[in-house]
Design a protein around this motif. Structure first.
Motif: not given
Length: 197
Positions: A143-150, A159-168
């Motif tokens: 898996p490749v997890f994407v997360l934000s800071d604070h 928008e980028l993640l909505a287009e590219r992410a497989d799942r939230r």
């Protein structure tokens, strides 16, 4: 391979910051905790982990656990590694990274180019409080997890993640810090979805 893409919205993009004031350096203290949570276990480094830290959508610092040396569990020494990487930014030219020390590379790329770089290496999973429960999800391979800071994801990042992410996915009912979310994600994978101990 497990990967974490950590977005740092206020992080410095140069090495001109004090190791004595990490919160004042764009909350570098929180980011350092995320790096160590992703890469360290007791007295060792997870060799099957790569962390990509995106600084203000301008630069990306990659920490590769299979090659990394001298990563300690304290924030200050981790921040010194970040500062060393940023100090080498002029050596990063085009797609060629600067490589200031073993296992650390600095690229001149933001979130979109970083997502392009990890595309196809495994499912892209956004960690977010509005996602599907982690405990009800089958752990994927690589898996490749994407997360934000604070801060929350910006509109463009969303928008980028909505287009590219497989799942939230969300790790639980309570909002936690990014480093804590990484620890929970590791435990979920380490225990095969909380089934093997």
């Amino acid at each position: 391979m497990r990967q974490f893409v950590c977005l740092g919205h206020e992080l410095p993009t140069d090495a001109d910051f004090s190791l004595d004031d990490l919160p004042g350096a764009g909350r570098l203290d929180a980011l350092c905790r995320s790096i160590t949570a992703a890469l360290l276990v007791s007295h060792d480094i997870r060799e099957d982990v790569r962390v990509h830290v995106v600084c203000r959508d301008e630069l990306a610092i990659t920490f590769d656990g299979s090659e990394l040396r001298r990563l300690n569990p304290d924030e200050r020494s981790t921040a010194a590694l970040v500062r060393t990487a940023l100090d080498a930014r002029e050596e990063a030219i085009g797609a060629m990274p600067a490589e200031p020390s073993p296992g650390i590379s600095l690229y001149r790329r933001g979130i979109e180019a970083t997502l392009d770089a990890v595309a196809g290496e495994g499912p892209l999973l956004t960690l977010h409080e509005d996602g599907d429960p982690l405990a009800e999800t089958e752990p994927p391979a690589d898996p490749v997890f994407v997360l934000s800071d604070h801060r929350d994801f910006t509109e463009r990042e969303g928008e980028l993640l909505a287009e590219r992410a497989d799942r939230r996915l969300r790790i639980g009912p309570t909002r936690v810090h990014a480093d804590q979310a990484i620890t929970v994600a590791h435990n979920w994978l380490d225990t095969d979805g909380y089934t093997a101990y």
